[in-house]
Design an enzyme around this catalytic site. Sequence first.
Site, PDB file in Angstrom:
ATOM      1  N   ALA A  43       0.854  -1.187   0.000  1.00 21.14           N
ATOM      2  CA  ALA A  43       0.000   0.000   0.000  1.00 21.14           C
ATOM      3  C   ALA A  43       0.892   1.241   0.000  1.00 21.14           C
ATOM      4  CB  ALA A  43      -0.900  -0.022   1.234  1.00 21.14           C
ATOM      5  N   GLY A  71       0.727  -5.024   1.091  1.00 24.81           N
ATOM      6  CA  GLY A  71      -0.475  -5.132   0.272  1.00 24.81           C
ATOM      7  C   GLY A  71      -0.225  -5.824  -1.059  1.00 24.81           C
ATOM      8  N   GLU A 118      -0.525  -9.373  -0.238  1.00 24.15           N
ATOM      9  CA  GLU A 118      -1.946  -9.629   0.058  1.00 24.15           C
ATOM     10  C   GLU A 118      -2.779  -9.669  -1.227  1.00 24.15           C
ATOM     11  OE1 GLU A 118      -1.872  -6.315   2.798  1.00 24.15           O
ATOM     12  OE2 GLU A 118      -2.504  -7.618   4.433  1.00 24.15           O
ATOM     13  N   GLU A 167       4.919  -4.880   7.245  1.00 23.89           N
ATOM     14  CA  GLU A 167       4.206  -3.751   7.860  1.00 23.89           C
ATOM     15  C   GLU A 167       4.702  -3.439   9.256  1.00 23.89           C
ATOM     16  OE1 GLU A 167       2.784  -6.222   6.158  1.00 23.89           O
ATOM     17  OE2 GLU A 167       1.146  -5.449   4.917  1.00 23.89           O
TER      18      GLU A 167
HETATM   19  N1  CAA Z   1       4.586   3.134  -0.924  1.00 19.74           N
HETATM   20  C1  CAA Z   1       4.999   4.274  -1.527  1.00 19.74           C
HETATM   21  N2  CAA Z   1       6.147   4.356  -2.216  1.00 19.74           N
HETATM   22  C2  CAA Z   1       6.907   3.250  -2.298  1.00 19.74           C
HETATM   23  C3  CAA Z   1       6.548   2.045  -1.682  1.00 19.74           C
HETATM   24  C4  CAA Z   1       5.310   2.007  -0.965  1.00 19.74           C
HETATM   25  N3  CAA Z   1       4.851   0.872  -0.387  1.00 19.74           N
HETATM   26  N4  CAA Z   1       7.531   1.122  -1.922  1.00 19.74           N
HETATM   27  C5  CAA Z   1       8.457   1.759  -2.666  1.00 19.74           C
HETATM   28  N5  CAA Z   1       8.094   3.034  -2.897  1.00 19.74           N
HETATM   29  C6  CAA Z   1       8.825   4.058  -3.648  1.00 19.74           C
HETATM   30  C7  CAA Z   1      10.041   4.567  -2.873  1.00 19.74           C
HETATM   31  O1  CAA Z   1       9.662   5.540  -1.933  1.00 19.74           O
HETATM   32  C8  CAA Z   1      10.889   5.105  -3.990  1.00 19.74           C
HETATM   33  O2  CAA Z   1      10.382   6.362  -4.373  1.00 19.74           O
HETATM   34  P1  CAA Z   1      11.401   7.581  -4.696  1.00 19.74           P
HETATM   35  O3  CAA Z   1      12.212   7.100  -5.872  1.00 19.74           O
HETATM   36  O4  CAA Z   1      10.498   8.727  -5.028  1.00 19.74           O
HETATM   37  O5  CAA Z   1      12.234   7.768  -3.486  1.00 19.74           O
HETATM   38  C9  CAA Z   1      10.604   4.145  -5.140  1.00 19.74           C
HETATM   39  O6  CAA Z   1       9.383   3.468  -4.824  1.00 19.74           O
HETATM   40  C10 CAA Z   1      11.685   3.071  -5.280  1.00 19.74           C
HETATM   41  O7  CAA Z   1      11.838   2.459  -4.014  1.00 19.74           O
HETATM   42  P2  CAA Z   1      13.279   2.267  -3.305  1.00 19.74           P
HETATM   43  O8  CAA Z   1      14.194   3.373  -3.681  1.00 19.74           O
HETATM   44  O9  CAA Z   1      13.025   2.043  -1.855  1.00 19.74           O
HETATM   45  O10 CAA Z   1      13.750   0.913  -4.043  1.00 19.74           O
HETATM   46  P3  CAA Z   1      14.726  -0.196  -3.462  1.00 19.74           P
HETATM   47  O11 CAA Z   1      15.002  -1.115  -4.609  1.00 19.74           O
HETATM   48  O12 CAA Z   1      15.883   0.395  -2.740  1.00 19.74           O
HETATM   49  O13 CAA Z   1      13.841  -1.001  -2.351  1.00 19.74           O
HETATM   50  C11 CAA Z   1      11.840  -2.081  -1.523  1.00 19.74           C
HETATM   51  C12 CAA Z   1      12.714  -1.707  -2.751  1.00 19.74           C
HETATM   52  C13 CAA Z   1      12.614  -3.091  -0.645  1.00 19.74           C
HETATM   53  C14 CAA Z   1      10.557  -2.717  -2.033  1.00 19.74           C
HETATM   54  C15 CAA Z   1      11.542  -0.806  -0.688  1.00 19.74           C
HETATM   55  O14 CAA Z   1      11.026   0.203  -1.588  1.00 19.74           O
HETATM   56  C16 CAA Z   1      10.520  -1.001   0.398  1.00 19.74           C
HETATM   57  O15 CAA Z   1      10.861  -1.522   1.444  1.00 19.74           O
HETATM   58  N6  CAA Z   1       9.260  -0.559   0.155  1.00 19.74           N
HETATM   59  C17 CAA Z   1       8.230  -0.594   1.166  1.00 19.74           C
HETATM   60  C18 CAA Z   1       7.683  -2.003   1.374  1.00 19.74           C
HETATM   61  C19 CAA Z   1       6.616  -1.999   2.465  1.00 19.74           C
HETATM   62  O16 CAA Z   1       6.866  -1.658   3.599  1.00 19.74           O
HETATM   63  N7  CAA Z   1       5.387  -2.415   2.094  1.00 19.74           N
HETATM   64  C20 CAA Z   1       4.256  -2.456   3.018  1.00 19.74           C
HETATM   65  C21 CAA Z   1       3.419  -1.219   2.870  1.00 19.74           C
HETATM   66  S1  CAA Z   1       2.114  -1.107   4.092  1.00 19.74           S
HETATM   67  C22 CAA Z   1       0.876  -2.072   3.498  1.00 19.74           C
HETATM   68  O17 CAA Z   1       0.965  -2.671   2.456  1.00 19.74           O
HETATM   69  C23 CAA Z   1      -0.363  -2.115   4.376  1.00 19.74           C
HETATM   70  C24 CAA Z   1      -1.382  -3.160   4.016  1.00 19.74           C
HETATM   71  O18 CAA Z   1      -1.269  -4.285   4.432  1.00 19.74           O
HETATM   72  C25 CAA Z   1      -2.556  -2.811   3.226  1.00 19.74           C
END
Ligand code: CAA
Length: 258
Positions: free
Chosen positions: A65, A109, A112, A132
């Site tokens: 998400a 998400g 999921e 999360e």
């Molecule tokens: N939401 C918003 N933006 C996201 C995102 C997310 N879930 N995941 C990645 N992005 C964005 C980053 O902010 C980045 O944007 P910018 O270039 O503008 O800075 C871009 O995507 C590329 O990401 P990274 O630079 O972080 O890429 P990476 O290769 O170094 O890492 C990754 C990849 C390991 C997937 C890392 O991006 C990450 O950990 N993302 C978050 C994963 C996460 O925590 N997901 C759970 C979300 S909460 C949820 O889903 C709730 C639910 O159950 C409904």
Amino acid sequence: MDYANILVEVQGRVGLIRLNRPKALNALNDDLMNELGQALLNFDADDAIGCIVLTGSEKAFAAGADITLMANYSYMDAYKGDYITRNWETIRRIRKPVIAAVAGYALGGGCELAMMCDFIIAADNAKFGQPEIKLGIIPGAGGTQRLPRAVSKAKAMDLCLTARMMDAAEAERAGLVSRIVAADKLLDEAMDAATVIAGMSLPIVMMVKESVNRAYETTLSEGVQFERRQFHATFATEDQKEGMRAFLEKRPPNFTHK
Ligand code: CAA
């Protein structure tokens, strides 16, 4: 129909939906989920479609998400607005099979969403996780419920509590994915599987989906009874006559999907 966050195309009797927010690794926001829901409903209503494939990019199926949206939410935004998860359930209304073709990250998400599909075909670079907890939240779209059903309580606890990622090989061993293929073959493999399914009788395909899903919602004896009634109902279809006639005549069946 024009979409801003997904790409939609039709190949034969297969509807293909690609999540398309590459700069945010396909992070799932309300606009994307609304478009996805609409595209799924359109394919479900289209008699020319027999199966649906949902995929992302080679780097990410979906990284979860959209955190930029959630960062400043209050409890009332989350509860009253039901933002983030309110429009996620559309996929559960889809009666045709939906195959998730997952390459790269399927996190939060994203994991999921993949689990809401009927089965997952994974690229060898796929990574699944429910991270999360690192954000100070818990999974909000079924992660704590579908993951233990798919991979056991032990592994679900491990993933949800440590936030570690599981690679494709571990996901296949655990039963989360049905097969693993090389990343450059992922879409071909998923489209081939979908084409096979779309060539079957559509009402029978829908009965299979409904019956297998019933296994998650009821007792064994209720489920077996449900399956038996569906089995009986197959004899009311034209395609049962065609399928059995074709077998006896030693030729491939030509289903009319009726
Ligand atoms: N939401 C918003 N933006 C996201 C995102 C997310 N879930 N995941 C990645 N992005 C964005 C980053 O902010 C980045 O944007 P910018 O270039 O503008 O800075 C871009 O995507 C590329 O990401 P990274 O630079 O972080 O890429 P990476 O290769 O170094 O890492 C990754 C990849 C390991 C997937 C890392 O991006 C990450 O950990 N993302 C978050 C994963 C996460 O925590 N997901 C759970 C979300 S909460 C949820 O889903 C709730 C639910 O159950 C409904």
